[in-house]
Design a protein around this motif. Sequence first.
Motif, short mmCIF file in Angstrom:
data_model
loop_
_atom_site.label_atom_id
_atom_site.label_comp_id
_atom_site.label_asym_id
_atom_site.label_seq_id
_atom_site.Cartn_x
_atom_site.Cartn_y
_atom_site.Cartn_z
N PHE A 18 0.84 -1.20 0.00
CA PHE A 18 0.00 0.00 0.00
C PHE A 18 0.88 1.25 0.00
N LEU A 19 1.93 1.21 0.82
CA LEU A 19 2.78 2.39 0.92
C LEU A 19 3.43 2.69 -0.43
N LEU A 20 3.76 1.64 -1.15
CA LEU A 20 4.39 1.84 -2.44
C LEU A 20 3.39 2.25 -3.51
N SER A 100 -8.52 2.83 2.94
CA SER A 100 -7.07 3.06 3.00
C SER A 100 -6.49 2.82 4.40
N PHE A 101 -7.20 3.24 5.44
CA PHE A 101 -6.63 3.04 6.78
C PHE A 101 -6.52 1.57 7.17
N ASP A 161 -10.02 1.67 13.20
CA ASP A 161 -11.34 1.08 12.99
C ASP A 161 -12.43 2.16 13.09
N LEU A 162 -12.24 3.08 14.02
CA LEU A 162 -13.21 4.17 14.18
C LEU A 162 -13.31 4.97 12.89
N ILE A 163 -12.16 5.31 12.32
CA ILE A 163 -12.16 6.14 11.12
C ILE A 163 -12.75 5.36 9.94
N LYS A 164 -12.42 4.09 9.86
CA LYS A 164 -13.00 3.24 8.81
C LYS A 164 -14.53 3.27 8.88
#
Length: 328
Positions: A18-20, A100-101, A161-164
């Motif tokens: 993902f970072l790449l 993304s998170f 998880d909260l942000i998701k």
Amino acid sequence: MPVEEFVAGWISGETFFFLLSHHPQWWITSWGRLASSAWREGPHSLHLLVTTGALGLVLGHPFDTVKVRLQTQNTYRGIVDCMVKTYRHESLLGFFKGMSFPIASIAVVNSVLFGVYSNTLLVLTATSHQERRAQPPSYTHVFIAGCTGGFLQAYCLAPFDLIKVRLQNQTEPRAQPGSPPPQYRGPVHCAASIFQEEGPRGLFRGAWALTLRDTPTLGIYFATYEWLCRQSTPDGQNPSSATVLVAGGFAGITSWVTATPLDVIKSRMQMAGLKQREYQGMLDCMVSSARQEGLGVFFRGLTINSARAFPVNAVTFLSYEYLLHSWG
Ligand SMILES: C[N+](C)(C)CCCC[C@H](N)C(=O)O
């Protein structure tokens, strides 16, 4: 303290791709390239395992979005209704909101889970990962080690998880000129707004429910996995890849079956404070949800989540076992 288990958990949770790959085109082409070279090298190629971990998460995310929406919004009649409405209003991209998170954090979370699990077993039984086939630990020890890993990973997981969940519940279509923008513009904006409005503690909303959800159920997760592996493997031998896949898949489903009641409560607590109602606490959330919607509320989203859990957890265990095995 042996660190291989942390590293194997990290890679099987799989983030660095993902970072790449912030760009979807890069993602698709590089996955295609890796998959085809892995195919040539044989099914045991590391590339294949690592990328399938990420792919499993990506393909599983739409199911997760439907699950979260069914658990927290009362506007849908069922799985199909939720899918149709999401697709009509938000297109296919609607299903990938908030992805993304989880992709960025799954490596940390799995690393803590598998690393703490294995090192707790080491403390309890004085055997390393390699010795455990010859001297299998008791199920009680497996359960306690799983609970310990689950307890600690819950704290790493909570803010992500909260942000998701908050992003998955934004049902606004993609920005169209003239339409009001959604409350959160993306994961970083979401995290920053929660931090500004509620302080650092705001980012841990629902964390208690999450910890209670994950502590016993990750004990069940590892105990089921071990039990299924031992059922179909001769004593002292390593389980075959097929066994690992099936045992991992069913371990995922079993632990989600037991986790779903608190998963519903956790998601509702995470959404509290927005448009929905506030709860006095976990108990209040349980009682008022059950009163208003009946006991069935505690199993919302289970069907769709099980369809997601099987492949995701099958691949996680396969890459974890494979990595540890190949490092000897
Ligand atoms: C313990 N609980 C059931 C909550 C999770 C167990 C499986 C975790 C896995 N990362 C997944 O997303 O399926």
